[in-house]
Design an enzyme around this catalytic site. Structure first.
Site, PDB file in Angstrom:
ATOM      1  N   LYS A  23       0.827  -1.220   0.000  1.00  0.00           N
ATOM      2  CA  LYS A  23       0.000   0.000   0.000  1.00  0.00           C
ATOM      3  C   LYS A  23       0.853   1.257   0.000  1.00  0.00           C
ATOM      4  CE  LYS A  23      -2.592   2.617   3.475  1.00  0.00           C
ATOM      5  NZ  LYS A  23      -1.516   3.273   4.194  1.00  0.00           N
ATOM      6  N   ASN A  24       1.803   1.336   0.933  1.00  0.00           N
ATOM      7  CA  ASN A  24       2.503   2.603   1.095  1.00  0.00           C
ATOM      8  C   ASN A  24       3.517   2.874  -0.016  1.00  0.00           C
ATOM      9  OD1 ASN A  24       0.925   3.312   3.229  1.00  0.00           O
ATOM     10  ND2 ASN A  24       2.377   2.645   4.808  1.00  0.00           N
ATOM     11  N   CYS A 118      -5.630   8.567   8.465  1.00  0.00           N
ATOM     12  CA  CYS A 118      -5.927   7.952   9.760  1.00  0.00           C
ATOM     13  C   CYS A 118      -5.672   8.934  10.907  1.00  0.00           C
ATOM     14  CB  CYS A 118      -5.044   6.722   9.952  1.00  0.00           C
ATOM     15  SG  CYS A 118      -5.609   5.314   9.020  1.00  0.00           S
ATOM     16  N   ARG A 123      -0.161  15.191  12.526  1.00  0.00           N
ATOM     17  CA  ARG A 123       0.757  14.724  11.479  1.00  0.00           C
ATOM     18  C   ARG A 123       1.131  15.903  10.593  1.00  0.00           C
ATOM     19  NH1 ARG A 123      -1.810   9.321   9.105  1.00  0.00           N
ATOM     20  NH2 ARG A 123       0.264   8.981   8.255  1.00  0.00           N
ATOM     21  N   ASP A 312       3.375   0.652  12.293  1.00  0.00           N
ATOM     22  CA  ASP A 312       2.133   0.129  11.689  1.00  0.00           C
ATOM     23  C   ASP A 312       1.796  -1.278  12.189  1.00  0.00           C
ATOM     24  OD1 ASP A 312       1.954   2.466  10.288  1.00  0.00           O
ATOM     25  OD2 ASP A 312       2.679   1.641   8.391  1.00  0.00           O
ATOM     26  N   ARG A 404      -9.222   0.585   3.487  1.00  0.00           N
ATOM     27  CA  ARG A 404      -8.225   1.494   2.911  1.00  0.00           C
ATOM     28  C   ARG A 404      -6.913   0.768   2.646  1.00  0.00           C
ATOM     29  NH1 ARG A 404      -6.656   5.887   6.348  1.00  0.00           N
ATOM     30  NH2 ARG A 404      -5.133   5.880   4.706  1.00  0.00           N
TER      31      ARG A 404
END
Ligand code: EPZ
Length: 427
Positions: A23-24, A118, A123, A312, A404
Protein backbone atom coordinates in the site's frame (compact mmCIF):
# COMPACT_ATOMS: atom_id res chain seq x y z
CA UNK A 1 -25.95 1.53 5.26
CA UNK A 2 -22.83 0.78 7.29
CA UNK A 3 -20.79 -2.37 7.35
CA UNK A 4 -19.13 -4.33 10.10
CA UNK A 5 -17.20 -7.57 10.35
CA UNK A 6 -18.70 -10.43 12.32
CA UNK A 7 -15.91 -12.78 13.43
CA UNK A 8 -16.51 -16.18 14.99
CA UNK A 9 -13.26 -16.44 16.87
CA UNK A 10 -11.16 -19.20 18.32
CA UNK A 11 -10.30 -20.95 15.06
CA UNK A 12 -6.71 -21.92 14.37
CA UNK A 13 -5.47 -20.37 11.08
CA UNK A 14 -3.93 -22.97 8.77
CA UNK A 15 -2.93 -22.94 5.11
CA UNK A 16 -1.36 -20.55 2.64
CA UNK A 17 -1.95 -16.86 1.99
CA UNK A 18 -0.44 -14.67 -0.73
CA UNK A 19 0.56 -11.10 0.07
CA UNK A 20 -0.51 -8.21 -2.17
CA UNK A 21 1.45 -5.21 -3.39
CA UNK A 22 2.57 -2.69 -0.78
CA UNK A 23 0.00 0.00 0.00
CA UNK A 24 2.50 2.60 1.10
CA UNK A 25 4.60 2.10 -2.05
CA UNK A 26 1.57 2.08 -4.35
CA UNK A 27 0.12 5.30 -2.95
CA UNK A 28 3.38 7.10 -3.78
CA UNK A 29 4.08 5.39 -7.10
CA UNK A 30 0.67 6.21 -8.60
CA UNK A 31 1.05 10.01 -8.17
CA UNK A 32 4.76 9.70 -9.09
CA UNK A 33 3.67 8.41 -12.51
CA UNK A 34 2.69 11.95 -13.55
CA UNK A 35 6.43 12.77 -13.61
CA UNK A 36 6.94 10.45 -16.57
CA UNK A 37 5.06 12.74 -18.96
CA UNK A 38 4.20 9.48 -20.76
CA UNK A 39 2.24 6.33 -20.07
CA UNK A 40 3.33 4.07 -17.17
CA UNK A 41 2.17 0.53 -16.45
CA UNK A 42 2.00 -0.25 -12.72
CA UNK A 43 1.77 -3.88 -11.69
CA UNK A 44 1.11 -5.74 -8.43
CA UNK A 45 -1.06 -2.93 -7.06
CA UNK A 46 -3.20 -3.91 -4.07
CA UNK A 47 -7.00 -3.85 -4.55
CA UNK A 48 -7.63 -1.36 -1.74
CA UNK A 49 -9.65 1.82 -1.32
CA UNK A 50 -6.62 4.15 -1.26
CA UNK A 51 -5.62 2.97 -4.76
CA UNK A 52 -9.17 3.60 -6.02
CA UNK A 53 -9.18 7.07 -4.45
CA UNK A 54 -5.91 7.97 -6.20
CA UNK A 55 -7.34 6.72 -9.50
CA UNK A 56 -10.31 9.09 -9.04
CA UNK A 57 -8.06 12.01 -8.07
CA UNK A 58 -5.78 11.67 -11.11
CA UNK A 59 -8.73 11.04 -13.45
CA UNK A 60 -10.46 14.17 -12.20
CA UNK A 61 -7.30 16.13 -13.02
CA UNK A 62 -7.46 14.84 -16.60
CA UNK A 63 -5.13 11.81 -16.52
CA UNK A 64 -6.27 8.63 -18.25
CA UNK A 65 -6.15 5.94 -15.57
CA UNK A 66 -7.43 2.41 -16.23
CA UNK A 67 -7.07 -1.00 -14.68
CA UNK A 68 -5.89 -3.32 -17.44
CA UNK A 69 -6.37 -6.31 -15.09
CA UNK A 70 -7.04 -6.62 -11.36
CA UNK A 71 -3.65 -5.55 -10.08
CA UNK A 72 -2.34 -3.65 -13.09
CA UNK A 73 -2.98 0.03 -13.82
CA UNK A 74 -2.14 2.15 -16.85
CA UNK A 75 -1.52 5.80 -16.01
CA UNK A 76 -1.33 8.26 -18.89
CA UNK A 77 -0.74 11.78 -17.52
CA UNK A 78 -0.52 13.57 -20.90
CA UNK A 79 -4.04 15.02 -20.73
CA UNK A 80 -3.73 16.47 -17.20
CA UNK A 81 -5.36 19.88 -17.57
CA UNK A 82 -5.30 21.32 -14.06
CA UNK A 83 -2.97 21.77 -11.13
CA UNK A 84 -5.98 22.17 -8.83
CA UNK A 85 -6.28 19.23 -6.44
CA UNK A 86 -8.51 20.83 -3.83
CA UNK A 87 -11.57 18.57 -4.16
CA UNK A 88 -12.81 16.33 -1.30
CA UNK A 89 -11.20 12.99 -2.32
CA UNK A 90 -7.78 14.64 -1.90
CA UNK A 91 -8.26 15.49 1.76
CA UNK A 92 -9.78 12.03 2.37
CA UNK A 93 -6.37 10.36 2.25
CA UNK A 94 -2.99 11.14 3.71
CA UNK A 95 -0.90 10.04 0.75
CA UNK A 96 -2.42 12.65 -1.57
CA UNK A 97 0.45 14.81 -0.26
CA UNK A 98 2.65 13.05 -2.82
CA UNK A 99 0.94 15.21 -5.44
CA UNK A 100 2.93 18.12 -3.99
CA UNK A 101 6.30 16.77 -5.08
CA UNK A 102 4.99 15.03 -8.20
CA UNK A 103 3.01 17.98 -9.62
CA UNK A 104 5.73 20.50 -8.71
CA UNK A 105 8.29 18.34 -10.51
CA UNK A 106 6.05 17.76 -13.53
CA UNK A 107 4.23 21.12 -13.90
CA UNK A 108 5.98 23.56 -11.55
CA UNK A 109 2.72 24.22 -9.72
CA UNK A 110 0.03 22.60 -7.58
CA UNK A 111 -2.79 23.55 -5.26
CA UNK A 112 -3.66 20.76 -2.88
CA UNK A 113 -6.28 20.17 -0.19
CA UNK A 114 -4.40 19.44 3.03
CA UNK A 115 -4.19 15.71 3.63
CA UNK A 116 -6.42 13.73 5.98
CA UNK A 117 -6.08 9.98 6.57
CA UNK A 118 -5.93 7.95 9.76
CA UNK A 119 -6.39 9.72 13.09
CA UNK A 120 -3.18 8.76 14.91
CA UNK A 121 -2.09 12.08 16.38
CA UNK A 122 -0.91 15.33 14.83
CA UNK A 123 0.76 14.72 11.48
CA UNK A 124 2.42 17.93 10.31
CA UNK A 125 4.03 18.29 6.87
CA UNK A 126 6.58 20.93 7.87
CA UNK A 127 9.50 18.78 6.67
CA UNK A 128 7.92 18.37 3.22
CA UNK A 129 7.49 22.15 3.00
CA UNK A 130 10.97 22.93 4.31
CA UNK A 131 12.47 20.64 1.66
CA UNK A 132 10.41 21.97 -1.23
CA UNK A 133 11.28 25.54 -0.25
CA UNK A 134 14.97 24.60 -0.24
CA UNK A 135 14.51 23.47 -3.86
CA UNK A 136 13.26 26.97 -4.66
CA UNK A 137 9.48 26.46 -4.51
CA UNK A 138 7.15 29.07 -3.04
CA UNK A 139 4.94 27.14 -0.67
CA UNK A 140 1.99 28.83 1.01
CA UNK A 141 -0.61 27.34 3.35
CA UNK A 142 -4.03 28.94 3.12
CA UNK A 143 -5.49 27.93 6.48
CA UNK A 144 -8.88 29.48 5.77
CA UNK A 145 -9.35 27.05 2.84
CA UNK A 146 -7.22 24.21 4.28
CA UNK A 147 -5.15 24.23 1.12
CA UNK A 148 -1.42 24.24 0.36
CA UNK A 149 -0.19 26.01 -2.77
CA UNK A 150 3.26 25.43 -4.25
CA UNK A 151 4.83 27.00 -7.30
CA UNK A 152 8.31 27.13 -8.78
CA UNK A 153 9.44 28.65 -12.06
CA UNK A 154 12.51 26.43 -11.72
CA UNK A 155 13.46 23.83 -9.09
CA UNK A 156 17.15 23.84 -8.17
CA UNK A 157 19.01 21.02 -6.43
CA UNK A 158 19.88 21.65 -2.77
CA UNK A 159 21.27 20.00 0.36
CA UNK A 160 18.47 19.19 2.79
CA UNK A 161 18.94 17.81 6.29
CA UNK A 162 15.59 16.67 7.67
CA UNK A 163 14.94 17.52 11.36
CA UNK A 164 13.36 14.10 11.82
CA UNK A 165 13.05 10.93 9.81
CA UNK A 166 9.88 11.10 7.73
CA UNK A 167 8.76 8.59 5.11
CA UNK A 168 6.45 11.11 3.44
CA UNK A 169 8.95 13.97 3.35
CA UNK A 170 11.73 11.70 2.01
CA UNK A 171 9.54 10.46 -0.84
CA UNK A 172 8.04 13.87 -1.65
CA UNK A 173 11.51 15.38 -1.95
CA UNK A 174 12.71 12.54 -4.19
CA UNK A 175 9.72 13.21 -6.46
CA UNK A 176 10.40 16.93 -6.82
CA UNK A 177 14.21 16.68 -6.89
CA UNK A 178 14.39 14.22 -9.75
CA UNK A 179 13.22 17.07 -12.03
CA UNK A 180 15.28 19.84 -10.34
CA UNK A 181 18.34 21.36 -11.99
CA UNK A 182 21.57 19.90 -10.54
CA UNK A 183 22.18 17.68 -7.54
CA UNK A 184 20.02 17.30 -4.43
CA UNK A 185 21.37 15.63 -1.30
CA UNK A 186 18.80 14.45 1.24
CA UNK A 187 20.17 13.64 4.70
CA UNK A 188 18.54 11.92 7.69
CA UNK A 189 16.07 10.22 5.38
CA UNK A 190 13.67 7.32 5.90
CA UNK A 191 14.96 3.87 4.83
CA UNK A 192 11.64 1.99 4.68
CA UNK A 193 11.28 -0.61 1.89
CA UNK A 194 8.68 1.56 0.15
CA UNK A 195 11.14 4.49 0.01
CA UNK A 196 13.53 2.21 -1.90
CA UNK A 197 10.67 0.97 -4.10
CA UNK A 198 9.67 4.51 -5.11
CA UNK A 199 13.33 5.33 -5.88
CA UNK A 200 13.56 2.21 -8.05
CA UNK A 201 10.41 3.23 -9.92
CA UNK A 202 11.74 6.76 -10.52
CA UNK A 203 15.04 5.33 -11.74
CA UNK A 204 13.11 3.11 -14.18
CA UNK A 205 11.57 6.36 -15.51
CA UNK A 206 15.07 7.70 -16.15
CA UNK A 207 15.73 9.50 -12.84
CA UNK A 208 19.13 9.28 -11.16
CA UNK A 209 18.62 8.48 -7.47
CA UNK A 210 21.38 6.85 -5.46
CA UNK A 211 21.47 5.76 -1.83
CA UNK A 212 17.78 4.98 -1.19
CA UNK A 213 17.77 2.58 1.76
CA UNK A 214 20.69 4.40 3.45
CA UNK A 215 20.72 7.65 5.49
CA UNK A 216 21.74 9.82 2.52
CA UNK A 217 20.05 9.99 -0.87
CA UNK A 218 21.70 11.75 -3.82
CA UNK A 219 19.55 12.82 -6.76
CA UNK A 220 20.84 14.16 -10.04
CA UNK A 221 17.99 16.13 -11.60
CA UNK A 222 16.84 15.31 -15.14
CA UNK A 223 15.00 17.57 -17.61
CA UNK A 224 12.83 14.74 -18.84
CA UNK A 225 11.73 11.34 -17.61
CA UNK A 226 9.91 8.65 -19.57
CA UNK A 227 7.24 5.98 -19.21
CA UNK A 228 8.00 2.49 -17.92
CA UNK A 229 6.49 -0.70 -16.50
CA UNK A 230 7.01 -1.36 -12.82
CA UNK A 231 5.86 -3.98 -10.31
CA UNK A 232 5.32 -2.82 -6.71
CA UNK A 233 7.00 -4.79 -3.87
CA UNK A 234 4.98 -7.04 -1.52
CA UNK A 235 3.40 -5.32 1.48
CA UNK A 236 5.57 -5.52 4.60
CA UNK A 237 2.70 -4.56 6.91
CA UNK A 238 0.17 -6.97 5.40
CA UNK A 239 2.81 -9.71 5.74
CA UNK A 240 3.35 -8.79 9.39
CA UNK A 241 -0.39 -8.75 10.05
CA UNK A 242 -0.75 -12.35 8.78
CA UNK A 243 2.35 -13.44 10.71
CA UNK A 244 0.89 -12.02 13.91
CA UNK A 245 -2.60 -13.43 13.21
CA UNK A 246 -1.09 -16.88 12.63
CA UNK A 247 0.68 -16.73 15.99
CA UNK A 248 -2.32 -15.21 17.78
CA UNK A 249 -4.60 -18.07 16.71
CA UNK A 250 -1.89 -20.66 17.58
CA UNK A 251 -1.93 -21.49 13.88
CA UNK A 252 0.38 -22.74 11.15
CA UNK A 253 0.41 -20.47 8.09
CA UNK A 254 2.61 -20.21 5.00
CA UNK A 255 2.79 -16.60 3.81
CA UNK A 256 3.84 -16.31 0.15
CA UNK A 257 5.13 -13.43 -1.97
CA UNK A 258 7.12 -11.84 0.85
CA UNK A 259 10.57 -10.29 1.23
CA UNK A 260 11.89 -11.93 4.44
CA UNK A 261 14.60 -9.29 5.01
CA UNK A 262 11.86 -6.63 5.31
CA UNK A 263 10.35 -8.66 8.13
CA UNK A 264 13.37 -9.11 10.41
CA UNK A 265 12.18 -6.86 13.27
CA UNK A 266 8.82 -8.67 13.39
CA UNK A 267 10.31 -12.12 12.97
CA UNK A 268 12.71 -11.42 15.86
CA UNK A 269 9.89 -10.42 18.23
CA UNK A 270 7.63 -13.31 17.25
CA UNK A 271 10.52 -15.75 17.79
CA UNK A 272 11.20 -14.16 21.19
CA UNK A 273 7.54 -14.73 22.07
CA UNK A 274 7.85 -18.43 21.29
CA UNK A 275 6.61 -18.70 17.68
CA UNK A 276 8.45 -20.89 15.17
CA UNK A 277 9.33 -19.17 11.90
CA UNK A 278 10.90 -20.70 8.82
CA UNK A 279 12.04 -18.72 5.79
CA UNK A 280 11.91 -20.49 2.47
CA UNK A 281 12.14 -20.16 -1.29
CA UNK A 282 9.87 -22.38 -3.41
CA UNK A 283 11.80 -21.55 -6.59
CA UNK A 284 9.27 -18.90 -7.66
CA UNK A 285 9.03 -16.70 -4.58
CA UNK A 286 10.07 -16.38 -0.95
CA UNK A 287 7.74 -17.47 1.79
CA UNK A 288 7.55 -17.44 5.57
CA UNK A 289 5.97 -20.18 7.64
CA UNK A 290 4.72 -19.12 11.06
CA UNK A 291 3.67 -21.73 13.60
CA UNK A 292 2.66 -21.30 17.20
CA UNK A 293 1.59 -23.68 19.96
CA UNK A 294 0.23 -22.46 23.28
CA UNK A 295 0.38 -19.01 24.82
CA UNK A 296 3.17 -16.63 23.80
CA UNK A 297 5.69 -15.22 26.23
CA UNK A 298 5.42 -11.48 26.82
CA UNK A 299 7.92 -9.32 24.91
CA UNK A 300 8.86 -5.65 24.97
CA UNK A 301 8.48 -3.58 21.81
CA UNK A 302 9.72 -0.10 20.92
CA UNK A 303 8.56 1.21 17.58
CA UNK A 304 11.29 2.80 15.46
CA UNK A 305 12.03 3.83 11.91
CA UNK A 306 13.13 1.02 9.57
CA UNK A 307 14.82 -1.37 10.21
CA UNK A 308 13.28 -1.09 13.69
CA UNK A 309 9.88 -2.44 14.68
CA UNK A 310 7.31 -0.63 12.48
CA UNK A 311 4.69 1.55 14.14
CA UNK A 312 2.13 0.13 11.69
CA UNK A 313 2.44 -3.30 13.36
CA UNK A 314 2.47 -2.05 16.94
CA UNK A 315 -1.32 -2.31 17.20
CA UNK A 316 -1.75 -5.88 15.83
CA UNK A 317 1.25 -6.99 17.92
CA UNK A 318 -0.35 -5.59 21.04
CA UNK A 319 -3.54 -7.56 20.32
CA UNK A 320 -1.39 -10.71 20.14
CA UNK A 321 0.41 -9.94 23.40
CA UNK A 322 -2.83 -9.50 25.37
CA UNK A 323 -2.91 -13.29 25.92
CA UNK A 324 0.78 -13.76 26.67
CA UNK A 325 1.81 -15.79 29.72
CA UNK A 326 3.90 -12.90 31.05
CA UNK A 327 3.83 -9.11 30.87
CA UNK A 328 4.82 -6.92 27.92
CA UNK A 329 5.72 -3.26 27.51
CA UNK A 330 5.04 -1.46 24.22
CA UNK A 331 6.51 1.98 23.56
CA UNK A 332 5.18 3.97 20.57
CA UNK A 333 7.93 6.32 19.45
CA UNK A 334 6.63 7.45 16.05
CA UNK A 335 3.08 8.74 16.55
CA UNK A 336 1.66 10.50 19.61
CA UNK A 337 -1.78 8.96 19.59
CA UNK A 338 -1.58 5.40 18.36
CA UNK A 339 -3.24 3.62 21.29
CA UNK A 340 -6.87 4.09 20.21
CA UNK A 341 -7.29 0.32 19.98
CA UNK A 342 -6.52 -0.19 23.70
CA UNK A 343 -9.96 0.76 24.98
CA UNK A 344 -11.52 -1.66 22.47
CA UNK A 345 -9.17 -4.50 23.48
CA UNK A 346 -10.13 -3.89 27.10
CA UNK A 347 -13.78 -4.57 26.16
CA UNK A 348 -12.56 -8.04 25.14
CA UNK A 349 -10.96 -8.64 28.54
CA UNK A 350 -7.44 -7.39 27.85
CA UNK A 351 -5.53 -5.84 30.73
CA UNK A 352 -3.59 -2.85 29.41
CA UNK A 353 -2.59 0.39 31.11
CA UNK A 354 -1.32 3.37 29.15
CA UNK A 355 0.84 6.24 30.28
CA UNK A 356 1.82 8.72 27.55
CA UNK A 357 3.58 6.67 24.86
CA UNK A 358 3.95 3.48 26.93
CA UNK A 359 1.45 0.64 27.19
CA UNK A 360 1.87 -2.11 29.81
CA UNK A 361 0.11 -5.37 29.05
CA UNK A 362 -0.66 -7.96 31.70
CA UNK A 363 -1.31 -11.13 29.76
CA UNK A 364 -4.72 -12.78 30.34
CA UNK A 365 -5.70 -16.39 29.61
CA UNK A 366 -7.96 -15.53 26.67
CA UNK A 367 -9.98 -12.73 25.05
CA UNK A 368 -13.75 -12.90 24.64
CA UNK A 369 -15.80 -11.56 21.74
CA UNK A 370 -17.19 -8.02 21.97
CA UNK A 371 -18.69 -5.21 19.89
CA UNK A 372 -15.71 -2.99 19.07
CA UNK A 373 -14.80 -0.07 16.85
CA UNK A 374 -11.73 0.56 14.67
CA UNK A 375 -10.65 4.20 14.65
CA UNK A 376 -7.87 3.82 12.08
CA UNK A 377 -6.47 1.27 9.64
CA UNK A 378 -4.00 -0.58 11.85
CA UNK A 379 -6.27 -0.34 14.89
CA UNK A 380 -8.67 -2.22 12.62
CA UNK A 381 -6.02 -4.86 11.91
CA UNK A 382 -5.41 -5.20 15.66
CA UNK A 383 -9.10 -5.75 16.36
CA UNK A 384 -9.31 -8.36 13.60
CA UNK A 385 -6.35 -10.22 15.18
CA UNK A 386 -8.04 -9.98 18.58
CA UNK A 387 -11.40 -11.16 17.19
CA UNK A 388 -9.81 -14.12 15.41
CA UNK A 389 -8.21 -15.35 18.62
CA UNK A 390 -11.10 -14.55 21.00
CA UNK A 391 -13.87 -16.90 22.03
CA UNK A 392 -17.34 -16.24 20.60
CA UNK A 393 -18.46 -13.49 18.24
CA UNK A 394 -16.62 -10.19 17.76
CA UNK A 395 -18.17 -7.35 15.78
CA UNK A 396 -15.55 -5.02 14.34
CA UNK A 397 -16.96 -1.69 13.19
CA UNK A 398 -15.10 0.92 11.16
CA UNK A 399 -14.60 -1.46 8.21
CA UNK A 400 -14.03 1.56 5.94
CA UNK A 401 -10.63 2.10 7.61
CA UNK A 402 -9.64 -1.51 7.07
CA UNK A 403 -10.71 -1.36 3.40
CA UNK A 404 -8.22 1.49 2.91
CA UNK A 405 -5.28 -0.85 3.31
CA UNK A 406 -6.06 -4.60 3.27
CA UNK A 407 -6.93 -6.39 0.04
CA UNK A 408 -9.79 -8.93 0.30
CA UNK A 409 -9.20 -9.30 4.02
CA UNK A 410 -12.15 -11.55 4.82
CA UNK A 411 -11.51 -13.81 1.80
CA UNK A 412 -7.84 -14.24 2.67
CA UNK A 413 -8.53 -15.01 6.34
CA UNK A 414 -11.49 -17.29 5.56
CA UNK A 415 -9.29 -19.29 3.17
CA UNK A 416 -7.09 -19.94 6.22
CA UNK A 417 -10.05 -21.31 8.19
CA UNK A 418 -11.29 -18.12 9.85
CA UNK A 419 -14.94 -17.16 9.93
CA UNK A 420 -15.31 -13.48 9.03
CA UNK A 421 -18.49 -12.13 7.46
CA UNK A 422 -19.02 -8.58 6.21
CA UNK A 423 -22.45 -7.49 7.31
CA UNK A 424 -24.44 -4.50 6.08
CA UNK A 425 -26.81 -2.83 8.48
CA UNK A 426 -29.11 0.17 8.45
CA UNK A 427 -27.60 3.18 10.20
C1 EPZ B 1 3.92 6.94 6.51
O1 EPZ B 1 3.22 8.05 7.04
C2 EPZ B 1 2.89 5.86 6.29
N1 EPZ B 1 1.89 6.36 5.36
C3 EPZ B 1 2.26 5.46 7.60
O2 EPZ B 1 1.40 4.37 7.36
C4 EPZ B 1 3.35 5.01 8.58
O3 EPZ B 1 2.77 4.79 9.84
C5 EPZ B 1 4.42 6.10 8.70
O4 EPZ B 1 4.93 6.45 7.39
C6 EPZ B 1 5.61 5.67 9.55
O5 EPZ B 1 6.21 4.53 8.99
C7 EPZ B 1 2.12 6.36 4.06
O6 EPZ B 1 3.15 5.91 3.60
C8 EPZ B 1 1.05 6.87 3.19
P1 EPZ B 1 6.17 10.06 8.64
P2 EPZ B 1 3.88 9.48 7.09
O7 EPZ B 1 6.22 11.33 7.84
O8 EPZ B 1 4.73 9.64 5.88
C9 EPZ B 1 6.34 13.42 12.10
C10 EPZ B 1 -0.53 3.09 7.63
O9 EPZ B 1 -1.21 2.67 8.58
N2 EPZ B 1 6.45 14.38 10.98
O10 EPZ B 1 7.27 9.08 8.53
O11 EPZ B 1 2.81 10.45 7.34
C11 EPZ B 1 5.00 12.72 12.11
O12 EPZ B 1 4.03 13.49 12.77
C12 EPZ B 1 0.01 4.50 7.64
O13 EPZ B 1 -0.27 2.43 6.61
C13 EPZ B 1 6.63 15.72 11.26
O14 EPZ B 1 6.70 16.14 12.42
O15 EPZ B 1 4.79 9.33 8.35
C14 EPZ B 1 5.34 11.43 12.82
O16 EPZ B 1 5.36 11.63 14.19
C15 EPZ B 1 -0.40 5.26 8.85
N3 EPZ B 1 6.75 16.60 10.20
C16 EPZ B 1 6.76 11.12 12.33
O17 EPZ B 1 7.27 12.37 11.86
C17 EPZ B 1 6.70 16.20 8.91
O18 EPZ B 1 6.81 17.04 8.01
C18 EPZ B 1 6.86 10.11 11.20
O19 EPZ B 1 5.95 10.47 10.16
C19 EPZ B 1 6.50 14.83 8.64
C20 EPZ B 1 6.38 13.95 9.70
Amino acid sequence: MTQYYSIQGGRRLEGTVTISGAKNAAVAIIPAAVLAGECCILENLPAIQDVQTLKHILSRMGAQVDFTRGDCMRVDPTAIHTVDATFPEVSAMRASYYLLGAMLGAYGEVELALPGGCVIGPRPIDQHIKGLRALGANVYIDESRNVVRAQASKLRGAEIFFDLVSVGATINLMLAACKAEGQTVLQNVAKEPHVVDVANFLNMMGASIKGAGTDVIRIQGRKKLHGCSYAVIPDQIETGTYMIAAAATRGDVIIKNVIPTHMEAITAKLLESGAQIVEGDDGREFYLRVKMDGRPRGVNIKTAVYPGFPTDLQQPMMAYLTTASSNSVVVENIFENRFNHVKELRKMGASISVSKRTARIRGVEALRGADIHATDLRAGAALIVAGLSASGETKVRGVEYIDRGYEHLEHKFNALGASITRIEEEM
